[in-house]
Design a protein around this motif. Structure first.
Motif, PDB file in Angstrom:
ATOM      1  N   ALA A 409      59.011  88.587  52.815  1.00 45.59           N
ATOM      2  CA  ALA A 409      57.895  89.526  52.643  1.00 45.59           C
ATOM      3  C   ALA A 409      57.768  89.960  51.186  1.00 45.59           C
ATOM      4  N   ALA A 410      58.926  90.194  50.551  1.00 46.95           N
ATOM      5  CA  ALA A 410      58.873  90.576  49.138  1.00 46.95           C
ATOM      6  C   ALA A 410      58.327  89.443  48.281  1.00 46.95           C
ATOM      7  N   ALA A 411      58.726  88.208  48.608  1.00 48.86           N
ATOM      8  CA  ALA A 411      58.211  87.064  47.840  1.00 48.86           C
ATOM      9  C   ALA A 411      56.713  86.901  48.044  1.00 48.86           C
ATOM     10  N   GLU A 412      56.262  87.071  49.293  1.00 49.33           N
ATOM     11  CA  GLU A 412      54.824  86.969  49.542  1.00 49.33           C
ATOM     12  C   GLU A 412      54.057  88.075  48.832  1.00 49.33           C
ATOM     13  N   ALA A 413      54.623  89.280  48.854  1.00 49.87           N
ATOM     14  CA  ALA A 413      53.951  90.383  48.162  1.00 49.87           C
ATOM     15  C   ALA A 413      53.875  90.121  46.663  1.00 49.87           C
ATOM     16  N   MET A 414      54.977  89.598  46.090  1.00 54.67           N
ATOM     17  CA  MET A 414      54.966  89.289  44.666  1.00 54.67           C
ATOM     18  C   MET A 414      53.970  88.178  44.354  1.00 54.67           C
ATOM     19  N   GLU A 415      53.907  87.166  45.221  1.00 55.14           N
ATOM     20  CA  GLU A 415      52.960  86.077  44.996  1.00 55.14           C
ATOM     21  C   GLU A 415      51.521  86.566  45.104  1.00 55.14           C
ATOM     22  N   ALA A 416      51.270  87.439  46.116  1.00 54.78           N
ATOM     23  CA  ALA A 416      49.921  88.002  46.251  1.00 54.78           C
ATOM     24  C   ALA A 416      49.560  88.855  45.050  1.00 54.78           C
ATOM     25  N   ALA A 417      50.519  89.653  44.571  1.00 54.45           N
ATOM     26  CA  ALA A 417      50.251  90.474  43.392  1.00 54.45           C
ATOM     27  C   ALA A 417      49.996  89.612  42.168  1.00 54.45           C
ATOM     28  N   ARG A 418      50.768  88.505  42.060  1.00 54.69           N
ATOM     29  CA  ARG A 418      50.569  87.603  40.926  1.00 54.69           C
ATOM     30  C   ARG A 418      49.197  86.935  40.983  1.00 54.69           C
ATOM     31  N   GLU A 419      48.799  86.497  42.192  1.00 55.37           N
ATOM     32  CA  GLU A 419      47.478  85.886  42.335  1.00 55.37           C
ATOM     33  C   GLU A 419      46.365  86.894  42.072  1.00 55.37           C
ATOM     34  N   ALA A 420      46.556  88.133  42.571  1.00 55.14           N
ATOM     35  CA  ALA A 420      45.533  89.156  42.332  1.00 55.14           C
ATOM     36  C   ALA A 420      45.407  89.458  40.844  1.00 55.14           C
ATOM     37  N   GLU A 421      46.544  89.504  40.154  1.00 61.03           N
ATOM     38  CA  GLU A 421      46.496  89.758  38.713  1.00 61.03           C
ATOM     39  C   GLU A 421      45.815  88.610  37.980  1.00 61.03           C
ATOM     40  N   ALA A 422      46.153  87.354  38.390  1.00 63.59           N
ATOM     41  CA  ALA A 422      45.509  86.208  37.749  1.00 63.59           C
ATOM     42  C   ALA A 422      44.010  86.194  38.029  1.00 63.59           C
ATOM     43  N   SER A 423      43.627  86.522  39.287  1.00 67.27           N
ATOM     44  CA  SER A 423      42.201  86.565  39.619  1.00 67.27           C
ATOM     45  C   SER A 423      41.484  87.654  38.835  1.00 67.27           C
ATOM     46  N   GLU A 424      42.127  88.810  38.718  1.00 64.34           N
ATOM     47  CA  GLU A 424      41.503  89.899  37.954  1.00 64.34           C
ATOM     48  C   GLU A 424      41.329  89.506  36.492  1.00 64.34           C
ATOM     49  N   GLN A 425      42.348  88.853  35.932  1.00 64.44           N
ATOM     50  CA  GLN A 425      42.220  88.400  34.550  1.00 64.44           C
ATOM     51  C   GLN A 425      41.099  87.375  34.406  1.00 64.44           C
ATOM     52  N   MET A 426      40.993  86.452  35.397  1.00 71.14           N
ATOM     53  CA  MET A 426      39.941  85.437  35.326  1.00 71.14           C
ATOM     54  C   MET A 426      38.563  86.077  35.412  1.00 71.14           C
ATOM     55  N   TRP A 427      38.377  87.020  36.390  1.00 76.21           N
ATOM     56  CA  TRP A 427      37.078  87.669  36.507  1.00 76.21           C
ATOM     57  C   TRP A 427      36.770  88.530  35.292  1.00 76.21           C
TER      58      TRP A 427
END
Length: 530
Positions: A409-427
């Motif tokens: 769960a922690a790994a999934e949360a970290m991966e989701a946070a990483r993807e959200a951060e990358a998406s926010e940077q892209m947008w």
């Protein structure tokens, strides 16, 4: 000069009037943004660089300095909760001299500076109190130099010197430390504080120093040494020892099973008692001559009765028969020698830190450790931690299924946070690029339209119009400016038909050459206004 300026203004006015409302709004927004950017850039460039005038000020000193700066009209800024005053960098030294001339910051004289204020009329009691205050101030300054200590208060109790007293009282000291946020002093640091204070006062022992923190927690007290508030030295040594051994064993398991597939726990019983053993041994060498030697020889040869007679009562019936008589001989020889004997005194001091017992627990993930030889794992871990079964050390190795739900769960949360951060940077990059591209596109469109209008005006050639077309256009221009009375007759109908024919030709010309017709109409409008 005026004609050229008037022509330039006329062309600019004509160009601005020819663009649409949306383009005017965009150009206005661009101009406003440019002006605001230039304004803030100018303020940033012209803003003076600030530097600290004074730091760590008391509230009274800060208030007095601020009043003086306000009276002098100097710009300043308060930081660090009002304890630091920032002024222009080029004014720092001048203002410091000015404030020093006015006795600011006043502060509080501490340390040995108090001894400078004594006069010839100072009593012995005042001298003693002033010396004690000076000593406390110097110790406070010394302790405040330690990392993590914001402020320190030291109180010293010095006994009075008395002549006819056998048992003199010992000096004591108490220390109050205000530690920085998140700072905790270790046992060695508390020991350093007690040693610093005790070494600065004659006749004081480290055990006579009490140390507390601002929260009221006792760190060291007389008779108890370093308390639990400062951290148990035994626990610290054991924790460091256990961590080092566990790291050695964990490194082997991570290489064999992979990270996160095994857990090692080490429990060490460390002996921190300090012992001193003294032994004396006497050594004798037979070949060494004695230091002194005395010989005594006794010899008796006689024919009479021995002195004293026979023991017992003299009135015994056989006393005469038992009386000595005849020849006698007595020899005695004794020798006393003082030999040289060697003496060996051995003092053995045991260093704290000996290991009494060691226990190791190893748990492996059953998913990957099912086919491993646990005896080999036991031997490897035992060698890594220095296991000694003769000392009573024990090791336990087990393979059990791991619960990885929390880790997953922690790994999934970290991966989701990483993807959200990358998406926010892209947008964010897309939005920034879109805004920049939109502004550039608007500027390009405005520039192209202005260039196109300039090219049309430069490439304009007079229209070749017939006399009838010119007359009709002139009549339309005049009729648009004033209203003429209508006459209903046959001649007017013929003229209307003729005009309708001319209008058709004009409409065709407008469709084929709209830019030239528009330029001609603008010229007529300009002439009519003038």
């Amino acid at each position: 000069m005026n004609a050229a300026l008037a022509g330039t203004m006329e062309r600019a006015r004509s160009t601005f009037s020819s663009i649409g409302l949306g383009q005017k709004v965009v150009i206005g927004l661009l101009l406003v943004g440019l002006l605001l950017g230039g304004f803030f850039f100018f303020r940033w460039i012209t803003a003076p660089t600030q530097a600290p005038l004074f730091s760590n000020l008391a509230s009274t000193d800060a208030s007095a300095i601020v009043e003086e700066l306000n009276a002098a009209g100097e710009a300043y800024e308060l930081t660090d909760g009002g304890g630091t005053i920032l002024v222009a960098k080029d004014r720092v030294y001048d203002l410091r001299l000015t404030m020093s001339g006015q006795g600011l910051p006043a502060g509080q004289d501490t340390g040995y500076a108090l001894l400078d204020e004594q006069g010839i009329t100072t009593s012995e009691f005042q001298q003693q109190v002033t010396y004690q205050r000076a000593l406390e101030g110097e110790l406070s300054k010394t302790l405040e130099a330690l990392d993590g200590v914001n402020s320190a208060v030291v109180h010293v109790a010095l006994p009075e010197d008395e002549v006819f007293v056998t048992d003199e009282a010992k000096p004591t000291a108490s220390v109050l430390l205000d530690l920085a946020a998140g700072t905790a002093l270790s046992g060695e640091q508390i020991q350093a504080v007690t040693n610093l204070v005790s070494s600065s006062i004659q006749g004081m022992e480290p055990g006579q120093v009490t140390v507390t923190d601002a929260a009221g927690q006792v760190l060291a007290a007389p008779g108890t040494g370093i308390t639990a508030g400062a951290g148990d030295a035994r626990s610290q040594v054991e924790a460091e020892y256990q961590s080092r051994l566990a790291a050695n064993a964990q490194q082997i398991l991570d290489r064999v099973l992979g990270p996160g597939r095994a857990v090692v726990s080490v429990r060490a019983d460390v002996d921190l008692d300090q012992r001193a053993t003294t032994s004396e041994t006497y050594v004798y060498d037979e070949d060494t001559p004695p230091l002194s030697e005395t010989t005594t020889v006794e010899e008796y040869v006689g024919g009479g009765a021995p002195v004293g007679g026979v023991l017992g009562p003299e009135n015994m019936p056989d006393a005469a028969e038992n009386a000595g008589g005849g020849e006698s001989q007595y020899n005695k020889e004794s020798t006393t020698a003082n030999n040289s004997v060697g003496k060996v005194t051995e003092v053995v001091e045991g260093t704290p830190g000996a290991l009494n017992r060691l226990t190791v627990s190893v748990v492996m993930d059953d998913a990957v450790a099912g086919n491993l030889n646990q005896q080999q794992i036991r031997n490897l871990i035992g060698n890594a931690v220095g296991l000694d079964e003769a000392r009573g050390d024990q090791i336990a190795v087990a393979a059990m299924p791991f619960d990885n739900a929390a880790a997953d769960a922690a790994a999934e949360a970290m991966e989701a946070a990483r993807e959200a951060e990358a998406s926010e940077q892209m947008w964010s990059m897309i939005r920034t690029g879109g805004i920049a591209a939109g502004i550039a596109l608007v500027v390009l469109i405005v520039w192209l339209r202005s260039r196109r209008q300039q090219d049309v005006e430069e490439d304009y050639e007079p229209l070749e119009l017939t006399d009838d077309m010119l007359a009709e256009l002139d009549r339309l221009r005049v009729s648009s400016s004033r209203e003429e009375p209508q006459v209903d007759n046959h001649q007017l109908e013929l003229e209307a038909a003729e005009r309708q024919k001319v209008r058709g030709e004009i409409s065709a010309m407008v469709s084929e050459r709209p830019d030239e017709v528009a330029a001609m109409l603008r010229g007529w409008l300009t002439e009519s206004k003038s």
